[in-house]
Design a protein around this motif. Structure first.
Motif: not given
Length: 207
Positions: A85, A38-39, A41, A198, A45, A26
């Protein structure tokens, strides 16, 4: 809490996913009143598969000390932002992490570097492994520890430029192996690296 983790920091988040312990890569997007954004994962998604209160273990490389730090937290929820996020609870502090080996991906990628030492020197070679904080490459000569480098790494879908320094260098047979620690990269490069790592996790998981 200790000093906030800077935006753009790459972080490994470990949680139980699909019945097993899985590492997600992330990026820190920012802070809210109670949590860290956090972005999301890539594995999560499409389906927000980590329920609220899921326990997570996080690790990241400190910008100020270059030390691998970690903390425990839990998932608070998700935000439909751009990029999507995940919000985890603010930690009370960080401690030294011993999870360095789990951050390393054994992969061969084309890489070129230019050493900015007393004499400018560079070559095109390949990686031996890649991690969130650096990489290991094969070199034609020993490089002094602390030497600044410009690294051009060829990911499958794009080429990225990263600044780093030599962490160590040693001979193996006729060639040297050198560990490089990343010192600076742009936000777009961080995203590209996180996406690539990832994808490696997704491939290993057979997804």
């Amino acid at each position: 809490m200790d000093r906030p983790i800077p935006k753009g920091t790459l972080m490994t988040v470990s949680a139980e996913y699909a019945g097993k312990l899985t590492d997600f890569v992330c990026m820190v997007l920012g802070y809210g009143r109670y949590g860290i954004r956090l972005s999301l994962p890539q594995l999560l998604n499409q389906y927000y598969s980590l329920p609220a209160t899921t326990a997570v273990e996080c690790s990241f490389t400190s910008v100020s000390t270059n030390q691998l730090l970690g903390f425990r937290s839990y998932v608070m929820g998700y935000e439909r932002s751009e990029p999507p996020s995940m919000v985890i609870a603010l930690p009370t502090g960080y401690e030294a992490s011993n999870r360095r080996d789990t951050l390393r991906y054994s992969i061969r990628l084309p890489v070129a570097y230019v050493a900015q030492a007393e004499q400018v020197y560079g070559e095109t070679t390949q990686t031996m492994d890649v991690s969130l904080g650096g990489l290991q490459i094969v070199t034609g000569r020993m490089l002094p520890k602390g030497t600044p480098l410009s690294v051009t790494l060829e990911l499958p879908d794009q080429t990225v430029l990263i600044s780093g320094t030599v962490a160590w260098s040693s001979f193996r047979g006729r060639r040297a192996t050198t560990g490089i620690q990343f010192t600076r990269m742009g936000d777009a490069v961080r995203m590209a690296l996180a996406k690539y790592l990832n994808a490696l996790d997704r491939h290993k998981a057979g997804r």
